[in-house]
Design a protein around this motif. Sequence first.
Motif, PDB file in Angstrom:
ATOM      1  N   GLY A 128       0.773  -1.229   0.000  1.00 39.08           N
ATOM      2  CA  GLY A 128       0.000   0.000   0.000  1.00 39.08           C
ATOM      3  C   GLY A 128       0.806   1.282   0.000  1.00 39.08           C
ATOM      4  O   GLY A 128       0.240   2.370   0.142  1.00 39.08           O
ATOM      5  N   VAL A 129       2.113   1.204  -0.147  1.00 36.84           N
ATOM      6  CA  VAL A 129       2.950   2.410  -0.171  1.00 36.84           C
ATOM      7  C   VAL A 129       2.650   3.208  -1.439  1.00 36.84           C
ATOM      8  O   VAL A 129       2.431   2.645  -2.516  1.00 36.84           O
ATOM      9  N   ARG A 130       2.664   4.526  -1.326  1.00 44.39           N
ATOM     10  CA  ARG A 130       2.495   5.411  -2.468  1.00 44.39           C
ATOM     11  C   ARG A 130       3.673   6.380  -2.522  1.00 44.39           C
ATOM     12  O   ARG A 130       3.925   7.100  -1.554  1.00 44.39           O
ATOM     13  N   ILE A 131       4.391   6.375  -3.647  1.00 44.62           N
ATOM     14  CA  ILE A 131       5.563   7.233  -3.821  1.00 44.62           C
ATOM     15  C   ILE A 131       5.370   8.026  -5.104  1.00 44.62           C
ATOM     16  O   ILE A 131       5.067   7.461  -6.157  1.00 44.62           O
ATOM     17  N   GLY A 132       5.552   9.350  -5.028  1.00 45.89           N
ATOM     18  CA  GLY A 132       5.283  10.228  -6.149  1.00 45.89           C
ATOM     19  C   GLY A 132       6.310  10.152  -7.256  1.00 45.89           C
ATOM     20  O   GLY A 132       7.361   9.503  -7.127  1.00 45.89           O
ATOM     21  N   PRO A 133       6.054  10.834  -8.364  1.00 47.29           N
ATOM     22  CA  PRO A 133       6.974  10.839  -9.513  1.00 47.29           C
ATOM     23  C   PRO A 133       8.331  11.403  -9.147  1.00 47.29           C
ATOM     24  O   PRO A 133       8.464  12.264  -8.274  1.00 47.29           O
ATOM     25  N   GLY A 134       9.349  10.915  -9.843  1.00 50.89           N
ATOM     26  CA  GLY A 134      10.694  11.447  -9.695  1.00 50.89           C
ATOM     27  C   GLY A 134      11.432  11.034  -8.443  1.00 50.89           C
ATOM     28  O   GLY A 134      12.504  11.572  -8.154  1.00 50.89           O
ATOM     29  N   ALA A 135      10.904  10.082  -7.693  1.00 49.44           N
ATOM     30  CA  ALA A 135      11.568   9.654  -6.457  1.00 49.44           C
ATOM     31  C   ALA A 135      12.876   8.946  -6.774  1.00 49.44           C
ATOM     32  O   ALA A 135      12.987   8.197  -7.746  1.00 49.44           O
ATOM     33  N   ARG A 136      13.878   9.183  -5.918  1.00 53.52           N
ATOM     34  CA  ARG A 136      15.143   8.464  -6.006  1.00 53.52           C
ATOM     35  C   ARG A 136      15.387   7.809  -4.644  1.00 53.52           C
ATOM     36  O   ARG A 136      15.489   8.504  -3.621  1.00 53.52           O
ATOM     37  N   ILE A 137      15.473   6.495  -4.651  1.00 53.22           N
ATOM     38  CA  ILE A 137      15.575   5.734  -3.405  1.00 53.22           C
ATOM     39  C   ILE A 137      16.828   4.875  -3.497  1.00 53.22           C
ATOM     40  O   ILE A 137      16.917   3.959  -4.324  1.00 53.22           O
ATOM     41  N   ALA A 138      17.805   5.170  -2.644  1.00 52.75           N
ATOM     42  CA  ALA A 138      19.100   4.482  -2.699  1.00 52.75           C
ATOM     43  C   ALA A 138      19.019   3.120  -2.011  1.00 52.75           C
ATOM     44  O   ALA A 138      18.001   2.740  -1.420  1.00 52.75           O
ATOM     45  N   SER A 139      20.125   2.407  -2.043  1.00 51.97           N
ATOM     46  CA  SER A 139      20.149   1.026  -1.568  1.00 51.97           C
ATOM     47  C   SER A 139      19.838   0.901  -0.080  1.00 51.97           C
ATOM     48  O   SER A 139      20.078   1.815   0.712  1.00 51.97           O
ATOM     49  N   HIS A 140      19.257  -0.236   0.290  1.00 53.72           N
ATOM     50  CA  HIS A 140      19.020  -0.638   1.682  1.00 53.72           C
ATOM     51  C   HIS A 140      18.003   0.247   2.408  1.00 53.72           C
ATOM     52  O   HIS A 140      17.932   0.221   3.637  1.00 53.72           O
ATOM     53  N   VAL A 141      17.232   0.987   1.675  1.00 57.66           N
ATOM     54  CA  VAL A 141      16.129   1.743   2.286  1.00 57.66           C
ATOM     55  C   VAL A 141      14.951   0.808   2.492  1.00 57.66           C
ATOM     56  O   VAL A 141      14.685  -0.075   1.676  1.00 57.66           O
ATOM     57  N   SER A 142      14.225   1.005   3.599  1.00 59.39           N
ATOM     58  CA  SER A 142      12.972   0.273   3.783  1.00 59.39           C
ATOM     59  C   SER A 142      11.848   1.270   4.030  1.00 59.39           C
ATOM     60  O   SER A 142      12.006   2.231   4.789  1.00 59.39           O
ATOM     61  N   ILE A 143      10.729   1.040   3.355  1.00 66.01           N
ATOM     62  CA  ILE A 143       9.542   1.884   3.488  1.00 66.01           C
ATOM     63  C   ILE A 143       8.392   0.963   3.848  1.00 66.01           C
ATOM     64  O   ILE A 143       8.010   0.085   3.065  1.00 66.01           O
ATOM     65  N   ALA A 144       7.845   1.143   5.044  1.00 71.48           N
ATOM     66  CA  ALA A 144       6.871   0.200   5.581  1.00 71.48           C
ATOM     67  C   ALA A 144       5.475   0.453   5.023  1.00 71.48           C
ATOM     68  O   ALA A 144       5.210   1.475   4.372  1.00 71.48           O
ATOM     69  N   GLU A 145       4.594  -0.449   5.331  1.00 75.33           N
ATOM     70  CA  GLU A 145       3.253  -0.468   4.768  1.00 75.33           C
ATOM     71  C   GLU A 145       2.483   0.836   5.005  1.00 75.33           C
ATOM     72  O   GLU A 145       2.574   1.446   6.063  1.00 75.33           O
ATOM     73  N   GLY A 146       1.773   1.243   3.958  1.00 73.22           N
ATOM     74  CA  GLY A 146       0.880   2.390   4.069  1.00 73.22           C
ATOM     75  C   GLY A 146       1.552   3.745   4.040  1.00 73.22           C
ATOM     76  O   GLY A 146       0.861   4.766   4.158  1.00 73.22           O
ATOM     77  N   GLU A 148       3.196   7.155   2.640  1.00 71.95           N
ATOM     78  CA  GLU A 148       2.951   7.989   1.462  1.00 71.95           C
ATOM     79  C   GLU A 148       4.055   9.045   1.362  1.00 71.95           C
ATOM     80  O   GLU A 148       4.311   9.773   2.325  1.00 71.95           O
ATOM     81  N   ILE A 149       4.697   9.133   0.200  1.00 66.42           N
ATOM     82  CA  ILE A 149       5.801  10.067  -0.009  1.00 66.42           C
ATOM     83  C   ILE A 149       5.529  10.828  -1.297  1.00 66.42           C
ATOM     84  O   ILE A 149       5.161  10.242  -2.311  1.00 66.42           O
ATOM     85  N   GLY A 150       5.716  12.145  -1.277  1.00 66.77           N
ATOM     86  CA  GLY A 150       5.362  12.999  -2.407  1.00 66.77           C
ATOM     87  C   GLY A 150       6.356  12.968  -3.551  1.00 66.77           C
ATOM     88  O   GLY A 150       7.206  12.067  -3.661  1.00 66.77           O
ATOM     89  N   ASN A 151       6.263  13.983  -4.392  1.00 63.55           N
ATOM     90  CA  ASN A 151       7.066  14.051  -5.618  1.00 63.55           C
ATOM     91  C   ASN A 151       8.533  14.379  -5.313  1.00 63.55           C
ATOM     92  O   ASN A 151       8.839  15.079  -4.350  1.00 63.55           O
ATOM     93  N   ASP A 152       9.413  13.850  -6.159  1.00 66.01           N
ATOM     94  CA  ASP A 152      10.833  14.235  -6.186  1.00 66.01           C
ATOM     95  C   ASP A 152      11.551  13.969  -4.870  1.00 66.01           C
ATOM     96  O   ASP A 152      12.433  14.736  -4.460  1.00 66.01           O
ATOM     97  N   ALA A 153      11.209  12.902  -4.195  1.00 63.63           N
ATOM     98  CA  ALA A 153      11.891  12.540  -2.950  1.00 63.63           C
ATOM     99  C   ALA A 153      13.279  11.995  -3.252  1.00 63.63           C
ATOM    100  O   ALA A 153      13.501  11.336  -4.269  1.00 63.63           O
TER     101      ALA A 153
END
Length: 363
Positions: A128-146, A148-153
């Motif tokens: 159920g995670v929602r991540i906006g356009p343009g996100a950059r997520i580097a290695s070993h990151v964890s984003i738990a259930e539910g 929500e992260i906006g644009n260009d993170a």
Amino acid sequence: MGHTIREIAAALGAEADGNLELVVTHAAEPVAAGGDALALAMDPRYAEGLARGDARAAMLWPGADWRGLGLEAAIFVPRGRLAMAGLSRIFDPGPQIAPGVHPMALVDPSAGLGEGAAVGPFVTIGAGVRIGPGARIASHVSIAEGAEIGNDALILQGARIGARVRIGDRFICQPGAVIGADGFSFVTPEKSGVEEIRETLGDREEIRQQSWVRIHSLGSVRIGDDVEVGANSTIDRGTIRDTVVGNGTKIDNLVQVGHNVQVGQDCLLCGQVGIAGSSRIGNRVVLGGQVGVSDNIFVGDDVIAGGSTKIRTNAPAGRVILGDPAVKMETQIEIQKAMRRLPRLAATVAELQKAVSKTGQSG
């Protein structure tokens, strides 16, 4: 890849002179600058370093004699540090995260990633995670259930985003930050020693054995737009309501924001700041390094607290404070002056005591 002096000046909205087609590949201090560097000498104090380096172009203060400094080109900026913000943006290549989702990332099928997202290896993204356009997520990151992260993170290595955390646009998260861990909330079945001391200001009827019962954190964390969280900083989820960080606030490394805390807009929380649970921080507040804020108090808008200040009671809006406990900065300066005089004062008192004692003996 480099940039011409013309391109840099245009990006900064600054004036330039000389060979505007000269290409520079990076910025450097004047002494260390080579021919392909833009030397940073935005104050006359740094002009001497230009003669010791090999720079052909420099960023200078308005009105500087760039030809007399032996340069081929110059960019003139009235506010050096502000120009540095733009210049550093131009030359920062950013993290190398390949577009798309790395094959060694684990993304729950119910999660939604916006257009142009880049997800590195060993990333886990929950249901159920929602991540906006343009996100950059580097290695070993964890984003738990539910969550929500906006644009260009931009979320860098090893960061942890907890369940149901909500984050606005243009979020920057440095390595190792933890957002949305449980708050530090415990209670004893009977009145604890801490509760008793708070009521009596130090007196205790008896010392009793006590054990701690955990209060679970049912809230989460809500972060506005244009917020940055530094490396190894932590923002705890709220007990019932969310912990909140307002738009534009910047949080340094090793900062602790406790459960239920409300931080306003455009605040600056410097390294090793600790804000205890349920305190409220106004807008545009600056807390210097190692400032501590007690629980359940209010720090008003535009307060500036110097390094190592301990804020134990409400701080009025606009106040500049310093010390432990926090007082007006000018008062703390007088206190420090008085403390430096104490050894001399003690010696004077000792001499007076001797004189009085001798007078009494002779009488």
